[in-house]
Design a protein around this motif. Structure first.
Motif, short mmCIF file in Angstrom:
data_model
loop_
_atom_site.label_atom_id
_atom_site.label_comp_id
_atom_site.label_asym_id
_atom_site.label_seq_id
_atom_site.Cartn_x
_atom_site.Cartn_y
_atom_site.Cartn_z
N ASN A 77 3.30 -0.98 13.43
CA ASN A 77 4.40 -1.94 13.32
C ASN A 77 3.98 -3.19 12.55
O ASN A 77 4.76 -3.75 11.78
N CYS A 78 2.73 -3.59 12.76
CA CYS A 78 2.20 -4.76 12.06
C CYS A 78 2.17 -4.52 10.55
O CYS A 78 2.57 -5.39 9.76
N LYS A 79 1.72 -3.34 10.15
CA LYS A 79 1.67 -3.02 8.72
C LYS A 79 3.06 -3.03 8.11
O LYS A 79 3.28 -3.54 6.99
N SER A 80 4.03 -2.48 8.83
CA SER A 80 5.41 -2.47 8.33
C SER A 80 5.96 -3.88 8.18
O SER A 80 6.64 -4.22 7.20
N LEU A 81 5.62 -4.74 9.16
CA LEU A 81 6.11 -6.12 9.12
C LEU A 81 5.48 -6.88 7.94
O LEU A 81 6.16 -7.64 7.25
N LEU A 82 4.19 -6.64 7.68
CA LEU A 82 3.54 -7.29 6.55
C LEU A 82 4.16 -6.85 5.22
O LEU A 82 4.39 -7.67 4.33
N LEU A 83 4.43 -5.55 5.11
CA LEU A 83 5.04 -5.04 3.87
C LEU A 83 6.42 -5.65 3.65
O LEU A 83 6.81 -5.94 2.52
N SER A 84 7.14 -5.86 4.74
CA SER A 84 8.48 -6.47 4.62
C SER A 84 8.39 -7.91 4.14
O SER A 84 9.35 -8.45 3.59
#
Length: 531
Positions: A77-84
């Protein structure tokens, strides 16, 4: 994909074993201490609140992800949030809960401090807004000093850009007084209860503007019909520490300075007039100190922030917090290198001597006009020439001034400049035809230089390595013979450096003369003829 199952609960030992398994499988290591991290890599501000909610993860500004449960969905989830947010995720490291807790606590404190310092939580008066607008305009124009002259009927604002004062604006006398009062009474580190324009005052002033930390030094002086206030811009929040080469030192000079910085003890002294960039040069030298050494810097005020140093502010108004006393106190803190911002009196000079001969490398500044004159000034301050000639004391002497650089966008050949024509015969008689053929002059200005014809300033310096032969001249205070000896061995003085810059097309002869004086046959002759 690596499959390592970490239980949500368990003792610290069991948790550490599982973290080690993950680290082995991913060919990384378990991070357990702040020393495992880059000291400059802090918690990413944009992710702090989210990480606090999760409790088992931290994202650093480098986009590195630290987690006590690195195989959990939280990491994905953290990786997805960073990409966003437009940030590409970095390496994931297994980390102990204690380190995560420490990082989150540190990040929370920084966030709180920023909110207290920030502009969004403060309502400014009109005068404070005017002060900030004035400072920000100066920063945008690369100004070094703001001069505010308050008189009975008006306030004149002038700004020093590239060493030259230019009129910026004229305000009412009332507005000038109000801004000076606000600056001293509300904005300084040690705000006074009441600003008094009838006595000299000074202070340092930190401002937070548009996301930038700007530091200034304030000074006021009573004058006939009013008073003057000068604000020197010390830091703009964006500058990076310049190397000696970027400042303008030659390759040979840098070699000497680097050699001196590797010495275990002795004194390195940077001299020059006020506003000649001595503090910037000291900061560049401070960057050369190895991280394994302890560095103390005694300054008034702290101008260039150097993270690797313990920078100690001096309060000259209090007897026990002057340069000499703070220098003595630093000797008890197990230092390797000591920076004394300025030698102002005999006591401070003796602290420099004591630190040098007791096994410390000392860097300091002094107000003189020549490198060899440093010795004369120290003797005048009460230091024995015999002591100065000791091999444990003086090791490298530097003296510098700042000279304007010609803007490369609008520079013109010197021989085509109308205002230089009457001086060319004198210059040619001293410098030679070939030098003048290559020389350039300031043009009429362009958009690149804000119509000033100046492309910034650079250091012009004298650097002396104090060898055995030099010490014999120091002991006798024979500066004339010393300079002759230095010249015979290839030493470059201000005059030599000025000629180099002229023939390289970097410096207008008019600007060079501001450093070395008139360039003509009379001033260069060994004897002056009065006939």
């Amino acid at each position: 994909m690596v499959q390592v199952v970490l239980p949500p609960e368990g003792g610290e030992q069991e948790q550490l074993i599982l973290l080690e398994q993950y680290a082995t499988a991913t060919k990384t290591k378990v991070l357990t201490s702040p020393s495992d991290l880059d000291t400059k890599d802090r918690v990413m501000d944009e992710m702090l609140a989210w990480c606090k909610e999760q409790e088992n993860i931290v994202v650093l500004r480098s986009a590195t992800i630290l987690s006590s449960d690195p195989t959990s969905r939280t990491v994905q989830n953290c990786k997805s949030l960073l990409l966003s947010k437009g940030v590409y995720p970095g390496q994931v490291y297994a980390t102990t809960k204690s380190l995560l807790s420490l990082l989150l606590a540190s990040g929370e404190e920084e966030d709180t401090a920023k909110k207290h310092k920030g502009e969004t939580t403060t309502t400014f008066s009109d005068q404070q807004k005017h002060l900030r607008d004035l400072v920000y305009e100066a920063v945008m124009q690369n100004v070094s000093d703001i001069h505010i002259q308050i008189r009975e009927l008006y306030t004149k604002i002038r700004m020093r850009q590239h060493g030259e004062l230019r009129v910026y604006a004229e305000w009412s006398e009332k507005l000038g007084r109000e801004i000076a009062s606000v600056a001293f009474n509300k904005e300084t580190d040690h705000a006074t209860s009441h600003f008094n324009p009838l006595v000299p005052q000074d202070a340092s002033m930190p401002l937070k503007m548009r996301g930038r930390d700007i530091r200034l030094r304030l000074a006021s002086m009573p004058a006939h019909g009013g008073f003057d206030m000068v604000m020197r811009i010390l830091g703009t929040g964006e500058e990076h520490g310049k190397t000696l080469e970027e400042l303008g030192y030659t390759t040979n000079q840098i070699t000497i300075i680097k050699m001196a910085m590797k010495l275990p003890f002795g004194a390195i002294i940077v001299a020059g007039p006020t506003g000649s960039g001595k503090t910037t040069t000291l900061a560049s030298c401070m960057e050369m100190v190895e991280s394994t050494l302890k560095l103390y810097s005694i300054e008034d005020p702290v101008e260039k922030v150097v993270l690797e140093a313990t920078q100690v502010p001096v309060n000259t108004e209090k007897e026990d917090r002057g340069f000499a006393n703070m220098g003595r106190a630093s000797l008890r803190m197990d230092p390797d290198v000591i920076i004394i911002g300025e030698m102002r009196d005999e006591d401070t000079a003796h602290v420099m001597i004591r630190a040098s001969i007791t096994g410390h490398l000392v860097l300091t500044t002094l107000h003189t006009n020549r490198a060899t004159a440093i010795v004369t000034r120290l003797v005048d301050m009460g230091i024995s020439p015999v002591l100065l000639s000791d091999s444990s004391v003086l090791r490298c002497l530097m003296c510098q001034r700042l000279v304007a650089k010609i803007c490369s966008g609008c520079a013109i050949p010197l021989r085509t400049s109308p205002k230089h024509q009457q001086f060319i015969p004198d210059w040619e008689a001293v410098l030679g035809k070939e030098v003048l053929d290559r020389a350039k002059a300031r043009g009429n200005g362009c958009a690149k230089c804000n119509r000033s014809g100046v492309g910034g300033r650079m250091v012009i310096a004298e650097v002396i390595w104090v060898d055995e032969e030099s010490r014999s001249f120091i002991q006798k205070c024979d500066t004339l013979s010393w300079e002759k000896y230095l010249k015979e061995h290839g030493w470059e003085n201000f005059y030599d450096r000025a000629i180099d810059l002229i023939q390289l097309g970097l410096c207008d002869p008019f600007d060079a003369e501001k450093v070395v004086g008139p360039i003509n046959p009379a001033t260069q002759a060994k004897t002056y003829s009065y006939r």
